[in-house]
Scaffold this active site. Sequence first.
Site, PDB file in Angstrom:
ATOM      1  N   ARG A  66       1.219   4.308   4.923  1.00 30.50           N
ATOM      2  CA  ARG A  66       0.807   3.292   5.881  1.00 30.50           C
ATOM      3  C   ARG A  66       1.707   3.416   7.164  1.00 30.50           C
ATOM      4  O   ARG A  66       1.141   3.468   8.119  1.00 30.50           O
ATOM      5  CB  ARG A  66       1.240   2.051   5.148  1.00 30.50           C
ATOM      6  CG  ARG A  66       0.054   1.505   4.321  1.00 30.50           C
ATOM      7  CD  ARG A  66       0.798   0.530   3.243  1.00 30.50           C
ATOM      8  NE  ARG A  66       2.058   0.834   2.440  1.00 30.50           N
ATOM      9  CZ  ARG A  66       2.645  -0.081   1.770  1.00 30.50           C
ATOM     10  NH1 ARG A  66       2.294  -1.357   1.778  1.00 30.50           N
ATOM     11  NH2 ARG A  66       3.512   0.297   1.062  1.00 30.50           N
ATOM     12  N   ASP A  71      -0.781  -1.357  -0.020  1.00 29.52           N
ATOM     13  CA  ASP A  71      -0.366   0.158  -0.450  1.00 29.52           C
ATOM     14  C   ASP A  71      -1.638   0.637  -1.073  1.00 29.52           C
ATOM     15  O   ASP A  71      -2.076   0.367  -2.128  1.00 29.52           O
ATOM     16  CB  ASP A  71       0.618  -0.058  -1.688  1.00 29.52           C
ATOM     17  CG  ASP A  71       1.305   1.178  -1.915  1.00 29.52           C
ATOM     18  OD1 ASP A  71       0.703   2.327  -1.338  1.00 29.52           O
ATOM     19  OD2 ASP A  71       2.121   1.389  -2.526  1.00 29.52           O
ATOM     20  N   CYS A 111       7.343   1.468   5.651  1.00 32.67           N
ATOM     21  CA  CYS A 111       6.524   1.264   4.286  1.00 32.67           C
ATOM     22  C   CYS A 111       7.505   1.489   3.342  1.00 32.67           C
ATOM     23  O   CYS A 111       8.666   1.835   3.631  1.00 32.67           O
ATOM     24  CB  CYS A 111       5.139   1.811   4.363  1.00 32.67           C
ATOM     25  SG  CYS A 111       4.963   3.395   4.414  1.00 32.67           S
TER      26      CYS A 111
HETATM   27  P1  4NP Z   1       3.141   4.080   1.440  1.00 30.06           P
HETATM   28  O1  4NP Z   1       2.723   4.309  -0.046  1.00 30.06           O
HETATM   29  O2  4NP Z   1       4.312   3.099   1.213  1.00 30.06           O
HETATM   30  O3  4NP Z   1       2.240   3.326   2.359  1.00 30.06           O
HETATM   31  O4  4NP Z   1       4.027   5.560   2.170  1.00 30.06           O
HETATM   32  C1  4NP Z   1       3.459   4.745  -1.104  1.00 30.06           C
HETATM   33  C2  4NP Z   1       3.590   5.981  -1.153  1.00 30.06           C
HETATM   34  C3  4NP Z   1       4.264   6.461  -2.316  1.00 30.06           C
HETATM   35  C4  4NP Z   1       4.569   5.648  -3.322  1.00 30.06           C
HETATM   36  C5  4NP Z   1       4.089   4.262  -3.353  1.00 30.06           C
HETATM   37  C6  4NP Z   1       3.409   3.942  -2.015  1.00 30.06           C
HETATM   38  N1  4NP Z   1       5.098   5.951  -4.438  1.00 30.06           N
HETATM   39  O5  4NP Z   1       5.346   5.286  -5.367  1.00 30.06           O
HETATM   40  O6  4NP Z   1       5.521   7.132  -4.764  1.00 30.06           O
END
Ligand code: 4NP
Length: 160
Positions: free
Chosen positions: A16, A128, A10
């Site tokens: 995720r 997300d 992800c």
């Molecule tokens: P992930 O969620 O891609 O599902 O781990 C996120 C985690 C951090 C960020 C964005 C989405 N961020 O902008 O830091």
Amino acid sequence: MIQKKLLFVCLGNICRSPAAEAVMIGKLKKAGKDQHVICDSAGTIGFHSGAQADLRMRKQAQRRGYAVTSISRKVKADPDFDRFDMIIGMDDQNVKDLYALTRSPEHHQKIFRMTDFSSQLSYNYIPDPYYGDAADFELVLDLLEDACEGLLKYLEKEVN
Ligand code: 4NP
């Protein structure tokens, strides 16, 4: 004997994909196949490298019986695209970023999206949840449980 190596990807590798890794390990254990499949996860950005998964995801997954224990890291063309058999992105941008890392047609063929394996739920990406609330994290877990069931069926053809 290890027969398949799966890498879930992800953006940040704190919500995720660590959950996908944990849910898939849980499903493999239940099916008695965890000795044959390696699961790992990574992010397309390294912003959270070295961090545990988001506490909200760890807690909500735990309630469903999944231990989200992975430590965030960035996906690397080398060695990830050689090491893993399937590299599974959560959304369009993840898949696009993965394609940008590839250097051969063999690498291209390793890229999938998580919802390729969905069976009951009709989403074509895993949204997300980072800026969302508890319901967004529950939706991710619902979608991952559904897609991991489908992925397990897909692997059953290849993993004894
Ligand atoms: P992930 O969620 O891609 O599902 O781990 C996120 C985690 C951090 C960020 C964005 C989405 N961020 O902008 O830091």
